[in-house]
Scaffold this motif. Structure first.
Motif: not given
Length: 531
Positions: A328, A355-356, A391, A468, A470, A497-500
């Motif tokens: 996470e 993350r992000g 996702r 969208h 991860h 912000p929610d994606t590496t």
């Protein structure tokens, strides 16, 4: 659970039953056709002979009833054959396509870096059609010819003698051998020539303006004309082969007739006509063995391509070369050994990406950036297999991604079927593709040829963002873009912000130099050491 495990077996048995029933109906239909031909000839001849004789009597009731029975059996058999055989062929095509897409979805994890491009998918779908239609194009003609030959040989032997029956049987066997020996690459060669010609024509249309400006229009026209000439040559060769097979059938028919007329007790006129017409019907059916043999050769090649895994590309390392993890909080990898083809082979790399945030892999051409990204994508997919909900875990945008023929909207809906045209237009505006006049209804052409290189890169990226994911892995996202547009695209990737995000770039641009949430991983000796 038991019912689910039995369902494929039930479907398989149903398909086999349909195929067997269709073959039986095909045999019945052709036997009825041959019987109708022979009996009709005998009936007409017998009527003529009886009418020419003085005070002769001839009962037409039984032969007339037989003709009607054969005609009805022929019509019913042909109708049922078409229904049942096509249903069985569709079952086979569906099974082959399902297996194809199962393999594509599973990714065949050991070879996941092999891209399922549009060309490969088109060819695989055509192979599935060839495998399924082999039941109609190959199996049915062979079964019908065998049954018809046996029936005709028995009928000829019973009505005349054994000698013409043996000649007829030997003739059909000779035609089958000729068809088998010449079947190897006839249809495959013609299909390949047609495919090359189609690609040549599409390329010529797309590149005509550019070739004309270079003064190469005449050379391009000459190349296209040469392709047409090759196709005509292949068709003429196929026609000559068919004529030779027909000539062999004619010689066999003549030999059968001579043997029939030369038997010790010469048959009467109606029987002679019966043998002639029946033999011609059998030989006409035997001529279809040539096309059946070619269909069989095509189906064998198609089945081998569908069931044999292609080897991984030479530059694609196996997932065992890297150890990765996804949580996470972000992703990471370690123990990645640069392959021998990289500029610095043997170097071990690793990194943690929150993350992000963004990981930028930099280096010159040939330093191993694309290889690292492919390996990381494959490894992360394995690490997250079975844990994806909603996702997708990982989406990768390769440098040579593919667009299918159609519109921008139809391509983006492959990522998200719920996207409306208005939403797609908004996303295009975010990527500044609206400045080029692109909308959801804009056609992209075969392989995206109607778009420029920079437009293609942004279309690939927008389609990936529609998922969208991860983790988003992009190889050279700024290729073909001017400085202003490249900075805008990188800004979009920095603000997920929610994606590496993992990107490969030849050099880190100024807009990323001062970004605190970017990790740089250099791969050549001109850059700093890895963190």
């Amino acid at each position: 659970m038991v019912s689910g495990s039995r369902r494929p077996n039930v479907r398989g048995r149903r398909a086999s039953s349909l195929a067997a029933g269709g073959l039986v109906l095909a045999v019945v239909a052709e036997l009825a056709s041959a019987g109708l031909l022979g009996l009709s000839g005998w009936f007409i001849s017998a009527c003529a002979v009886a009418g020419a004789a003085t005070f002769s009597s001839f009962s037409y009731i039984a032969p007339s009833g037989g003709v009607r029975a054969f005609a009805m059996a022929r019509v019913a058999g042909n109708y049922g054959k078409r229904l049942v055989l096509h249903a069985a062929a569709l079952h086979r095509i569906a099974a082959a396509r399902t297996g194809l897409f199962d393999r594509a979805a599973a990714g065949e994890r050991a070879q996941e870096d092999r891209l399922w491009s549009g060309d490969l998918l088109d060819r695989s779908m055509a192979d599935a059609d060839s495998v399924g239609m082999a039941l109609i194009e190959c199996t049915a003609p062979v079964a019908v010819t065998a049954a018809l030959t046996v029936g005709a040989v028995l009928a000829v032997a019973a009505s005349t003698s054994l000698v013409p029956a043996v000649v007829l049987a030997v003739g059909v066997v000779v035609m089958a051998v000729i068809a088998h020996r010449r079947s190897g690459t006839a249809r495959e060669a013609e299909q390949h020539t047609r495919k090359v010609l189609r690609a040549e024509v599409v390329t010529a249309v797309d590149a005509w303006t550019e070739m004309a400006s270079l003064g190469a229009a005449e050379q391009l026209a000459a190349r296209t004309t040469a392709r047409f000439t090759r196709l005509d040559t292949a068709r003429e060769a196929a026609g000559r082969r068919s004529r030779r097979t027909g000539l062999a059938g004619g010689l066999i028919a003549t030999a059968t007739l001579i043997d029939t007329a030369a038997t010790g007790s010469a048959p009467d006129a109606p029987t002679f006509v019966f043998v002639v017409l029946l033999s011609l019907g059998v030989l006409a059916q035997a001529e279809q063995l040539a096309a059946a043999a070619e269909a069989r050769a095509t189906a064998k090649v198609a089945h081998r391509r569908l069931t044999t895994s292609a080897p991984p590309t030479a530059s694609a390392p196996t997932p065992a070369d890297i150890r990765s993890w996804s949580t996470e909080q972000g992703i990471g990898f370690a123990d990645y050994l640069l392959p021998p083809m990289a500029l610095r082979p043997g170097r071990v790399l690793g990194a943690d990406v929150a993350r992000g945030t963004m990981l930028v892999v930099t280096g010159r051409s040939g330093s191993g950036k694309s290889t690292l990204l492919r390996t990381l994508a494959s490894s992360l997919r394995q690490a997250t297999e079975g844990h994806e909900r909603g996702r997708p875990a990982v989406v990768a945008v390769a440098a040579d991604d593919h667009l299918f023929t159609g519109t921008l909207g139809s391509n983006w809906r492959l990522a998200d079927p719920s996207l409306a045209d208005d939403e797609i237009d908004e996303r295009l505006a975010q990527l500044r593709l609206n400045e080029s006049g692109l909308t959801a209804t804009t056609p992209v052409g075969p392989g995206g040829r109607q778009l420029s290189g920079g437009e293609l890169r942004r279309v690939y990226l927008g389609r990936a963002l529609a998922r969208h994911p991860h983790v988003l892995i992009v190889d050279e996202p700024t290729t073909g873009l001017d400085g202003r547009t490249a900075r805008h695209v990188l800004g979009i990737l920095q603000n997920l912000p929610d994606t590496t995000v993992v990107v490969a770039l030849h050099a880190v641009p100024d807009c990323l130099e001062s970004a605190g949430h970017v990790t740089r991983l250099p791969l050549d000796h001109t850059s700093q050491e890895a963190p």
